[in-house]
Design a protein around this motif. Sequence first.
Motif, PDB file in Angstrom:
ATOM      1  N   ASP A  40      27.206  46.618  -0.703  1.00  0.00           N
ATOM      2  CA  ASP A  40      27.653  47.976  -0.370  1.00  0.00           C
ATOM      3  C   ASP A  40      28.827  47.986   0.616  1.00  0.00           C
ATOM      4  OD1 ASP A  40      26.310  47.177   1.894  1.00  0.00           O
ATOM      5  OD2 ASP A  40      25.084  48.975   2.069  1.00  0.00           O
ATOM      6  N   GLY A  41      29.492  46.861   0.801  1.00  0.00           N
ATOM      7  CA  GLY A  41      30.576  46.783   1.771  1.00  0.00           C
ATOM      8  C   GLY A  41      31.974  46.677   1.198  1.00  0.00           C
ATOM      9  N   HIS A  42      32.130  46.932  -0.099  1.00  0.00           N
ATOM     10  CA  HIS A  42      33.452  46.809  -0.719  1.00  0.00           C
ATOM     11  C   HIS A  42      34.513  47.670  -0.019  1.00  0.00           C
ATOM     12  CE1 HIS A  42      31.010  45.199  -4.041  1.00  0.00           C
ATOM     13  NE2 HIS A  42      32.107  44.553  -4.403  1.00  0.00           N
ATOM     14  N   GLU A  43      34.196  48.924   0.214  1.00  0.00           N
ATOM     15  CA  GLU A  43      35.159  49.846   0.835  1.00  0.00           C
ATOM     16  C   GLU A  43      35.542  49.374   2.234  1.00  0.00           C
ATOM     17  OE1 GLU A  43      36.896  52.365  -0.289  1.00  0.00           O
ATOM     18  OE2 GLU A  43      35.937  52.584  -2.238  1.00  0.00           O
ATOM     19  N   LYS A  44      34.557  48.919   3.004  1.00  0.00           N
ATOM     20  CA  LYS A  44      34.846  48.452   4.356  1.00  0.00           C
ATOM     21  C   LYS A  44      35.710  47.198   4.315  1.00  0.00           C
ATOM     22  CE  LYS A  44      33.078  47.393   8.836  1.00  0.00           C
ATOM     23  NZ  LYS A  44      32.074  47.523   9.811  1.00  0.00           N
ATOM     24  N   LEU A  45      35.463  46.315   3.362  1.00  0.00           N
ATOM     25  CA  LEU A  45      36.275  45.106   3.229  1.00  0.00           C
ATOM     26  C   LEU A  45      37.721  45.461   2.902  1.00  0.00           C
ATOM     27  CD1 LEU A  45      36.563  42.042   3.136  1.00  0.00           C
ATOM     28  CD2 LEU A  45      35.795  42.135   0.747  1.00  0.00           C
ATOM     29  N   ILE A  46      37.919  46.359   1.961  1.00  0.00           N
ATOM     30  CA  ILE A  46      39.276  46.797   1.609  1.00  0.00           C
ATOM     31  C   ILE A  46      39.966  47.392   2.831  1.00  0.00           C
ATOM     32  CG2 ILE A  46      40.638  48.415   0.229  1.00  0.00           C
ATOM     33  CD1 ILE A  46      38.293  48.217  -1.863  1.00  0.00           C
ATOM     34  N   GLN A  47      39.285  48.270   3.512  1.00  0.00           N
ATOM     35  CA  GLN A  47      39.847  48.935   4.687  1.00  0.00           C
ATOM     36  C   GLN A  47      40.199  47.918   5.769  1.00  0.00           C
ATOM     37  OE1 GLN A  47      38.268  49.710   7.959  1.00  0.00           O
ATOM     38  NE2 GLN A  47      40.092  50.829   8.539  1.00  0.00           N
ATOM     39  N   THR A  48      39.341  46.932   5.977  1.00  0.00           N
ATOM     40  CA  THR A  48      39.584  45.918   7.002  1.00  0.00           C
ATOM     41  C   THR A  48      40.795  45.058   6.658  1.00  0.00           C
ATOM     42  OG1 THR A  48      37.235  45.857   7.572  1.00  0.00           O
ATOM     43  CG2 THR A  48      38.566  43.974   8.242  1.00  0.00           C
ATOM     44  N   VAL A  49      40.850  44.555   5.438  1.00  0.00           N
ATOM     45  CA  VAL A  49      41.976  43.701   5.031  1.00  0.00           C
ATOM     46  C   VAL A  49      43.289  44.474   5.136  1.00  0.00           C
ATOM     47  CG1 VAL A  49      43.050  42.485   3.100  1.00  0.00           C
ATOM     48  CG2 VAL A  49      40.611  42.180   3.552  1.00  0.00           C
ATOM     49  N   MET A  50      43.301  45.703   4.671  1.00  0.00           N
ATOM     50  CA  MET A  50      44.546  46.465   4.647  1.00  0.00           C
ATOM     51  C   MET A  50      44.946  46.971   6.031  1.00  0.00           C
ATOM     52  SD  MET A  50      45.332  45.945   1.573  1.00  0.00           S
ATOM     53  CE  MET A  50      46.868  46.862   1.603  1.00  0.00           C
ATOM     54  N   SER A  51      44.010  47.370   6.850  1.00  0.00           N
ATOM     55  CA  SER A  51      44.356  47.955   8.149  1.00  0.00           C
ATOM     56  C   SER A  51      44.643  46.910   9.216  1.00  0.00           C
ATOM     57  CB  SER A  51      43.250  48.892   8.621  1.00  0.00           C
ATOM     58  OG  SER A  51      42.088  48.163   8.958  1.00  0.00           O
TER      59      SER A  51
END
Length: 77
Positions: A23-34
Amino acid sequence: LKFAERSLEKYDIVVADPPYDWDGHEKLIQTVMSKGLLKKDGVFVLEHGQEHDFSDHPDVLDTRKYGNVRFAIFGEE
């Protein structure tokens, strides 16, 4: 996710293949990009299952489908 949160490096390519039911896909994307983990023209490739769709994400450059496997490719335009 922990690696992305702690990394101070910049990369040409980041590849992630977390469990499809994670359930952490969105957080991973946000972390890598930000966090600025990508070098100029770098990409982040996320492998995921068909139950996720990131095609409308503002940082997605492309999506690919191979059977039940999906890839979302993120970067800055």
